[in-house]
Design a protein around this motif. Structure first.
Motif, mmCIF file in Angstrom:
data_model
loop_
_atom_site.group_PDB
_atom_site.id
_atom_site.type_symbol
_atom_site.label_atom_id
_atom_site.label_comp_id
_atom_site.label_asym_id
_atom_site.label_seq_id
_atom_site.Cartn_x
_atom_site.Cartn_y
_atom_site.Cartn_z
ATOM 1 N N LEU A 1 53.230 -33.548 39.062
ATOM 2 C CA LEU A 1 51.870 -33.718 39.588
ATOM 3 C C LEU A 1 51.251 -35.039 39.160
ATOM 4 O O LEU A 1 50.489 -35.648 39.915
ATOM 5 C CB LEU A 1 50.973 -32.569 39.103
ATOM 6 C CG LEU A 1 51.180 -31.225 39.771
ATOM 7 C CD1 LEU A 1 50.398 -30.165 39.004
ATOM 8 C CD2 LEU A 1 50.714 -31.274 41.207
ATOM 9 N N LEU A 2 51.559 -35.461 37.945
ATOM 10 C CA LEU A 2 50.909 -36.645 37.385
ATOM 11 C C LEU A 2 51.685 -37.929 37.613
ATOM 12 O O LEU A 2 51.177 -39.014 37.345
ATOM 13 C CB LEU A 2 50.670 -36.451 35.886
ATOM 14 C CG LEU A 2 49.825 -35.259 35.488
ATOM 15 C CD1 LEU A 2 49.608 -35.248 33.987
ATOM 16 C CD2 LEU A 2 48.509 -35.240 36.215
ATOM 17 N N VAL B 1 54.189 -25.072 32.853
ATOM 18 C CA VAL B 1 55.520 -25.618 33.079
ATOM 19 C C VAL B 1 55.361 -27.129 33.046
ATOM 20 O O VAL B 1 54.842 -27.728 33.994
ATOM 21 C CB VAL B 1 56.100 -25.140 34.424
ATOM 22 C CG1 VAL B 1 57.493 -25.707 34.629
ATOM 23 C CG2 VAL B 1 56.100 -23.619 34.497
ATOM 24 N N LEU B 2 55.779 -27.736 31.934
ATOM 25 C CA LEU B 2 55.550 -29.171 31.761
ATOM 26 C C LEU B 2 56.202 -30.006 32.849
ATOM 27 O O LEU B 2 55.645 -31.021 33.255
ATOM 28 C CB LEU B 2 56.018 -29.621 30.381
ATOM 29 C CG LEU B 2 55.139 -29.218 29.211
ATOM 30 C CD1 LEU B 2 55.663 -29.831 27.918
ATOM 31 C CD2 LEU B 2 53.696 -29.616 29.419
ATOM 32 N N LYS C 1 47.386 -39.543 29.977
ATOM 33 C CA LYS C 1 48.766 -39.682 30.454
ATOM 34 C C LYS C 1 49.591 -38.460 30.057
ATOM 35 O O LYS C 1 49.325 -37.821 29.041
ATOM 36 C CB LYS C 1 49.404 -40.936 29.879
ATOM 37 C CG LYS C 1 48.664 -42.197 30.275
ATOM 38 C CD LYS C 1 49.442 -43.421 29.888
ATOM 39 C CE LYS C 1 48.715 -44.681 30.265
ATOM 40 N NZ LYS C 1 48.463 -44.856 31.655
ATOM 41 N N PHE C 2 50.600 -38.176 30.866
ATOM 42 C CA PHE C 2 51.440 -37.011 30.626
ATOM 43 C C PHE C 2 52.055 -37.039 29.234
ATOM 44 O O PHE C 2 52.160 -36.010 28.574
ATOM 45 C CB PHE C 2 52.556 -36.916 31.684
ATOM 46 C CG PHE C 2 53.493 -35.793 31.399
ATOM 47 C CD1 PHE C 2 53.129 -34.487 31.701
ATOM 48 C CD2 PHE C 2 54.711 -36.025 30.792
ATOM 49 C CE1 PHE C 2 53.976 -33.434 31.415
ATOM 50 C CE2 PHE C 2 55.567 -34.979 30.497
ATOM 51 C CZ PHE C 2 55.200 -33.675 30.809
ATOM 52 N N GLU C 3 52.440 -38.212 28.757
ATOM 53 C CA GLU C 3 53.069 -38.324 27.442
ATOM 54 C C GLU C 3 52.159 -37.808 26.328
ATOM 55 O O GLU C 3 52.625 -37.243 25.342
ATOM 56 C CB GLU C 3 53.491 -39.775 27.164
ATOM 57 C CG GLU C 3 54.612 -40.274 28.058
ATOM 58 C CD GLU C 3 54.156 -40.618 29.477
ATOM 59 O OE1 GLU C 3 55.022 -40.634 30.371
ATOM 60 O OE2 GLU C 3 52.954 -40.849 29.699
ATOM 61 N N TYR D 1 51.581 -30.832 23.166
ATOM 62 C CA TYR D 1 52.166 -29.519 23.431
ATOM 63 C C TYR D 1 53.264 -29.154 22.432
ATOM 64 O O TYR D 1 53.420 -27.992 22.074
ATOM 65 C CB TYR D 1 52.713 -29.490 24.859
ATOM 66 C CG TYR D 1 53.238 -28.148 25.268
ATOM 67 C CD1 TYR D 1 52.366 -27.116 25.610
ATOM 68 C CD2 TYR D 1 54.606 -27.894 25.332
ATOM 69 C CE1 TYR D 1 52.842 -25.881 25.994
ATOM 70 C CE2 TYR D 1 55.083 -26.659 25.713
ATOM 71 C CZ TYR D 1 54.200 -25.655 26.043
ATOM 72 O OH TYR D 1 54.668 -24.432 26.413
ATOM 73 N N LYS D 2 54.005 -30.146 21.955
ATOM 74 C CA LYS D 2 55.095 -29.893 21.007
ATOM 75 C C LYS D 2 54.605 -29.212 19.737
ATOM 76 O O LYS D 2 55.326 -28.429 19.136
ATOM 77 C CB LYS D 2 55.816 -31.192 20.646
ATOM 78 C CG LYS D 2 56.675 -31.713 21.763
ATOM 79 C CD LYS D 2 57.338 -33.014 21.376
ATOM 80 C CE LYS D 2 58.114 -33.576 22.550
ATOM 81 N NZ LYS D 2 58.727 -34.862 22.221
#
Length: 82
Positions: free
Chosen positions: A76-77, A69-70, A31-33, A39-40
């Motif tokens: 996209l997701l 680019v988040l 999942k994007f989360e 990434y953080k």
């Protein structure tokens, strides 16, 4: 060879010295989360020349660029979110 069970593979590699294939995978997620949290604290890992995002379910590259680019990845997701 590692077997990935997550849906997405994030690749980061340099133009001159790519590791090759799955050695360029820096993160796997569903999942994007998960990507956003990772990434953080790991944004430095994506300093390669290229970023690719591979969808294992669709078996295709869904994002390929020279920068991450988040917000673009989030868009996209969003249709894949459950």
């Amino acid at each position: 060879m590692k077997r990935y069970t997550q849906r997405y593979l994030l690749f980061s590699y340099n133009d001159y010295y790519p590791s090759g294939g799955l050695r360029d995978v820096v993160f796997a997620f569903d999942k994007f989360e998960e990507l956003e949290s990772w990434y953080k604290v790991n944004d430095h890992i994506l300093d390669g020349d290229y970023i690719d995002l591979f969808d294992l379910e669709r078996r295709e590259v869904i994002y390929m660029d020279e920068d991450t680019v988040l917000e673009t990845v989030r868009e996209l997701l969003k249709d894949d979110a459950d």
